[in-house]
Design an enzyme around this catalytic site. Structure first.
Site, mmCIF file in Angstrom:
data_model
loop_
_atom_site.group_PDB
_atom_site.id
_atom_site.type_symbol
_atom_site.label_atom_id
_atom_site.label_comp_id
_atom_site.label_asym_id
_atom_site.label_seq_id
_atom_site.Cartn_x
_atom_site.Cartn_y
_atom_site.Cartn_z
ATOM 1 N N PHE A 95 7.927 1.643 -0.705
ATOM 2 C CA PHE A 95 8.922 1.871 0.358
ATOM 3 C C PHE A 95 9.626 3.222 0.274
ATOM 4 O O PHE A 95 10.312 3.624 1.208
ATOM 5 C CB PHE A 95 9.966 0.740 0.417
ATOM 6 C CG PHE A 95 9.395 -0.593 0.787
ATOM 7 C CD1 PHE A 95 8.970 -0.853 2.085
ATOM 8 C CD2 PHE A 95 9.263 -1.605 -0.154
ATOM 9 C CE1 PHE A 95 8.428 -2.081 2.427
ATOM 10 C CE2 PHE A 95 8.719 -2.844 0.180
ATOM 11 C CZ PHE A 95 8.305 -3.072 1.482
ATOM 12 N N TYR A 132 2.294 4.863 1.255
ATOM 13 C CA TYR A 132 2.241 5.593 2.522
ATOM 14 C C TYR A 132 1.063 6.563 2.483
ATOM 15 O O TYR A 132 0.722 7.097 1.427
ATOM 16 C CB TYR A 132 3.537 6.383 2.733
ATOM 17 C CG TYR A 132 4.778 5.534 2.863
ATOM 18 C CD1 TYR A 132 4.887 4.570 3.854
ATOM 19 C CD2 TYR A 132 5.867 5.727 2.011
ATOM 20 C CE1 TYR A 132 6.044 3.795 3.990
ATOM 21 C CE2 TYR A 132 7.031 4.967 2.139
ATOM 22 C CZ TYR A 132 7.108 4.007 3.125
ATOM 23 O OH TYR A 132 8.255 3.257 3.254
ATOM 24 N N ASP A 143 0.847 -1.187 0.000
ATOM 25 C CA ASP A 143 0.000 0.000 0.000
ATOM 26 C C ASP A 143 0.887 1.243 0.000
ATOM 27 O O ASP A 143 1.937 1.224 0.646
ATOM 28 C CB ASP A 143 -0.812 -0.018 1.306
ATOM 29 C CG ASP A 143 -2.247 0.423 1.124
ATOM 30 O OD1 ASP A 143 -2.798 0.197 0.036
ATOM 31 O OD2 ASP A 143 -2.806 0.994 2.060
ATOM 32 N N HIS A 197 8.994 -9.428 6.406
ATOM 33 C CA HIS A 197 8.824 -8.031 6.000
ATOM 34 C C HIS A 197 9.731 -7.130 6.846
ATOM 35 O O HIS A 197 10.010 -7.446 8.002
ATOM 36 C CB HIS A 197 7.349 -7.646 6.196
ATOM 37 C CG HIS A 197 6.962 -6.376 5.523
ATOM 38 N ND1 HIS A 197 7.145 -5.147 6.115
ATOM 39 C CD2 HIS A 197 6.396 -6.137 4.313
ATOM 40 C CE1 HIS A 197 6.706 -4.204 5.293
ATOM 41 N NE2 HIS A 197 6.251 -4.781 4.188
#
Length: 220
Positions: free
Chosen positions: A78, A67, A65, A187
């Site tokens: 990221f 930010y 998703d 993760h």
């Protein structure tokens, strides 16, 4: 439908743009942008593709998703815009690079420098409502980004797929490991980084594979 996306991707993804799910998705996204803050800013939705044409892709990193706070998302998983503090997952990514490759912590979390070298930083969902994580999930983006990965897997080989966490691993489960390198671990989020992300050495392993297949390593 005329979608403003990099030309090599536009050519290959053209069938998706004519499907009913994509029309419904675009109508939903337009409505969301008209009603309040949505990230990333509209011109950046397909930013990952703009900086990484189809034939230039050498590494794929799958996120989930964008930010959802101001000044962060700009269309690359990221990654954050210049001048924005590092979110926890990105900080952990840089810590692993420091440990793996001995490279010091960078001053910016903007990963365009990776994208321009052939790293496709692809979120499963490409937009999100401000302050509401996951608010644009299950609206069609996942179908679209599945098509992106399938197209790469069909037409290209010798790509490094970096799959952090169970979500990314499910999304990339069909990729042929005999034609590509698939790297899996926990993760980098603070909840799971100490359960197998730290010490995975994915950045050196990716470069070793690229070199072994006659490609240039990534300057992480």
């Amino acid at each position: 439908m005329d979608v403003k996306i990099e030309e090599s991707w536009k050519e290959r993804l053209a069938p998706e743009f004519e499907k009913s799910y994509f029309n419904e998705l675009i109508n939903f996204v337009k409505q969301e942008y008209s009603q309040g803050a949505v990230y990333p800013p509209g011109p950046y939705i397909f930013n990952a593709f703009e900086h990484c044409p189809f034939d230039k892709v050498r590494v794929v990193i799958l996120g989930q998703d964008p930010y959802h706070e101001s000044g962060q998302a700009h269309g690359l998983c990221f990654s954050v815009q210049d001048g924005t503090p590092f979110p926890p997952s990105l900080l952990n990514i840089f810590k692993e690079i420091e440990s793996d490759l001995g490279k010091p912590m960078p001053t910016s979390g903007n990963l365009l420098r990776w994208a321009d070298q052939g790293v496709l930083l692809l979120n499963a969902t490409l937009t999100v409502r401000a302050h509401q994580a996951g608010s644009h999930q299950n609206r069609g983006w996942e179908t679209f980004t599945d098509a992106v990965i399938h197209k790469l897997a069909e037409e290209r080989s010798h790509i490094v797929y970096i799959l952090w966490g169970s979500y990314a691993q499910r999304k990339g489960a069909f990729i042929d490991a005999s034609r590509n390198m698939i790297l899996k671990s926990a993760h980098p989020s603070p909840l799971s980084a100490y359960r197998g992300f730290f010490g995975n050495k994915h950045f050196s392993k990716a470069n070793d594979y690229l070199i072994a297949t006659g490609q240039t390593p990534i300057e992480w």
